[in-house]
Design a protein around this motif. Sequence first.
Motif, PDB file in Angstrom:
ATOM      1  N   TYR A 111      39.562  25.384  29.016  1.00 20.07           N
ATOM      2  CA  TYR A 111      39.241  25.668  30.362  1.00 20.07           C
ATOM      3  C   TYR A 111      39.975  27.118  30.693  1.00 20.07           C
ATOM      4  O   TYR A 111      41.214  27.077  30.616  1.00 20.07           O
ATOM      5  CB  TYR A 111      39.816  24.693  31.547  1.00 20.07           C
ATOM      6  CG  TYR A 111      38.850  23.419  31.405  1.00 20.07           C
ATOM      7  CD1 TYR A 111      37.581  23.307  32.112  1.00 20.07           C
ATOM      8  CD2 TYR A 111      39.125  22.551  30.392  1.00 20.07           C
ATOM      9  CE1 TYR A 111      37.028  21.993  31.789  1.00 20.07           C
ATOM     10  CE2 TYR A 111      38.479  21.375  30.108  1.00 20.07           C
ATOM     11  CZ  TYR A 111      37.147  20.949  30.878  1.00 20.07           C
ATOM     12  OH  TYR A 111      36.729  20.026  30.820  1.00 20.07           O
ATOM     13  N   HIS A 112      39.180  27.769  31.235  1.00 20.00           N
ATOM     14  CA  HIS A 112      39.809  29.366  31.677  1.00 20.00           C
ATOM     15  C   HIS A 112      39.428  29.415  33.232  1.00 20.00           C
ATOM     16  O   HIS A 112      38.383  28.905  33.695  1.00 20.00           O
ATOM     17  CB  HIS A 112      39.020  30.381  31.088  1.00 20.00           C
ATOM     18  CG  HIS A 112      38.840  30.374  29.519  1.00 20.00           C
ATOM     19  ND1 HIS A 112      39.847  31.093  28.914  1.00 20.00           N
ATOM     20  CD2 HIS A 112      38.252  29.504  28.779  1.00 20.00           C
ATOM     21  CE1 HIS A 112      39.692  30.758  27.675  1.00 20.00           C
ATOM     22  NE2 HIS A 112      38.459  29.914  27.615  1.00 20.00           N
ATOM     23  N   PHE A 113      40.322  29.777  34.135  1.00 23.66           N
ATOM     24  CA  PHE A 113      40.165  29.741  35.457  1.00 23.66           C
ATOM     25  C   PHE A 113      41.214  30.755  36.022  1.00 23.66           C
ATOM     26  O   PHE A 113      41.999  31.278  35.591  1.00 23.66           O
ATOM     27  CB  PHE A 113      40.606  28.577  36.030  1.00 23.66           C
ATOM     28  CG  PHE A 113      41.936  27.833  35.910  1.00 23.66           C
ATOM     29  CD1 PHE A 113      42.871  28.022  36.830  1.00 23.66           C
ATOM     30  CD2 PHE A 113      42.170  27.137  34.560  1.00 23.66           C
ATOM     31  CE1 PHE A 113      44.024  27.622  36.647  1.00 23.66           C
ATOM     32  CE2 PHE A 113      43.308  26.894  34.475  1.00 23.66           C
ATOM     33  CZ  PHE A 113      44.405  26.905  35.491  1.00 23.66           C
ATOM     34  N   PHE A 114      40.680  31.300  37.338  1.00 21.69           N
ATOM     35  CA  PHE A 114      41.659  31.867  38.466  1.00 21.69           C
ATOM     36  C   PHE A 114      41.814  31.273  39.431  1.00 21.69           C
ATOM     37  O   PHE A 114      40.733  30.632  40.072  1.00 21.69           O
ATOM     38  CB  PHE A 114      40.641  33.152  38.769  1.00 21.69           C
ATOM     39  CG  PHE A 114      41.458  34.014  39.949  1.00 21.69           C
ATOM     40  CD1 PHE A 114      42.648  34.973  39.406  1.00 21.69           C
ATOM     41  CD2 PHE A 114      41.176  33.765  40.996  1.00 21.69           C
ATOM     42  CE1 PHE A 114      43.228  35.339  40.453  1.00 21.69           C
ATOM     43  CE2 PHE A 114      41.852  34.400  42.009  1.00 21.69           C
ATOM     44  CZ  PHE A 114      42.929  35.142  41.727  1.00 21.69           C
ATOM     45  N   GLU A 154      45.391  37.988  32.579  1.00 28.48           N
ATOM     46  CA  GLU A 154      44.218  37.216  32.143  1.00 28.48           C
ATOM     47  C   GLU A 154      43.918  35.883  32.810  1.00 28.48           C
ATOM     48  O   GLU A 154      44.999  35.566  33.417  1.00 28.48           O
ATOM     49  CB  GLU A 154      44.623  36.893  30.598  1.00 28.48           C
ATOM     50  CG  GLU A 154      44.680  38.215  29.742  1.00 28.48           C
ATOM     51  CD  GLU A 154      43.435  38.996  29.387  1.00 28.48           C
ATOM     52  OE1 GLU A 154      42.402  38.237  29.373  1.00 28.48           O
ATOM     53  OE2 GLU A 154      43.607  40.116  29.057  1.00 28.48           O
ATOM     54  N   PRO A 155      42.800  35.348  32.705  1.00 29.01           N
ATOM     55  CA  PRO A 155      42.468  34.336  33.432  1.00 29.01           C
ATOM     56  C   PRO A 155      43.710  33.313  32.761  1.00 29.01           C
ATOM     57  O   PRO A 155      44.039  33.332  31.677  1.00 29.01           O
ATOM     58  CB  PRO A 155      41.001  33.839  33.063  1.00 29.01           C
ATOM     59  CG  PRO A 155      40.603  35.030  32.641  1.00 29.01           C
ATOM     60  CD  PRO A 155      41.612  36.029  32.142  1.00 29.01           C
ATOM     61  N   PHE A 156      43.983  31.926  33.616  1.00 29.34           N
ATOM     62  CA  PHE A 156      44.691  31.115  33.246  1.00 29.34           C
ATOM     63  C   PHE A 156      43.973  30.132  32.310  1.00 29.34           C
ATOM     64  O   PHE A 156      42.703  30.105  32.514  1.00 29.34           O
ATOM     65  CB  PHE A 156      45.421  30.239  34.376  1.00 29.34           C
ATOM     66  CG  PHE A 156      45.969  31.018  35.480  1.00 29.34           C
ATOM     67  CD1 PHE A 156      47.369  31.410  35.011  1.00 29.34           C
ATOM     68  CD2 PHE A 156      45.557  31.388  36.549  1.00 29.34           C
ATOM     69  CE1 PHE A 156      48.051  32.140  36.023  1.00 29.34           C
ATOM     70  CE2 PHE A 156      46.321  32.181  37.458  1.00 29.34           C
ATOM     71  CZ  PHE A 156      47.517  32.494  37.225  1.00 29.34           C
ATOM     72  N   ASN A 162      43.889  44.021  37.395  1.00 34.29           N
ATOM     73  CA  ASN A 162      44.389  44.855  36.344  1.00 34.29           C
ATOM     74  C   ASN A 162      44.175  46.312  36.762  1.00 34.29           C
ATOM     75  O   ASN A 162      44.830  47.263  36.726  1.00 34.29           O
ATOM     76  CB  ASN A 162      43.765  44.569  34.678  1.00 34.29           C
ATOM     77  CG  ASN A 162      44.268  43.281  34.403  1.00 34.29           C
ATOM     78  OD1 ASN A 162      45.718  42.837  34.496  1.00 34.29           O
ATOM     79  ND2 ASN A 162      43.641  42.411  33.971  1.00 34.29           N
ATOM     80  N   PHE A 163      42.935  46.567  37.532  1.00 33.24           N
ATOM     81  CA  PHE A 163      42.668  48.033  37.777  1.00 33.24           C
ATOM     82  C   PHE A 163      43.645  48.462  38.995  1.00 33.24           C
ATOM     83  O   PHE A 163      44.240  49.464  38.831  1.00 33.24           O
ATOM     84  CB  PHE A 163      41.350  48.019  38.101  1.00 33.24           C
ATOM     85  CG  PHE A 163      40.806  49.422  38.506  1.00 33.24           C
ATOM     86  CD1 PHE A 163      40.649  50.550  37.666  1.00 33.24           C
ATOM     87  CD2 PHE A 163      40.606  49.694  39.971  1.00 33.24           C
ATOM     88  CE1 PHE A 163      40.148  51.655  37.875  1.00 33.24           C
ATOM     89  CE2 PHE A 163      39.988  50.961  40.400  1.00 33.24           C
ATOM     90  CZ  PHE A 163      40.015  52.062  39.332  1.00 33.24           C
TER      91      PHE A 163
END
Length: 106
Positions: free
Chosen positions: A44-47, A67-69, A97-98
Amino acid sequence: ADGDGEGASSCFLPPLSPPPFLHYCARYSFTTPYPPVENETPTYHFFAKRRVDHDILDCSHDPETFEPFISQKKESVEGGSKDWNVLTACAVVRAINFAKRKGCEK
């Protein structure tokens, strides 16, 4: 207009175009591999805004790219479709990041 394709709009490749507004307060998650593979445990990837350090844009903060969690336990998938969540997580991460890179340039 987001600096060499680094900002949020760089996640939306033609024929898609960025939405006029992105709600950064929501939670966006998705799984990999996508589409799911039988007998493979998804990652699982998440913001999630509450997980982001409050000083993320501080130039003295960790210089690593945000990076996403990532989690191996099941995370709730909220918001729109899985495809939309991938695009939104991409946009949020690239925007952070930008902003940090531009704000910390000397």
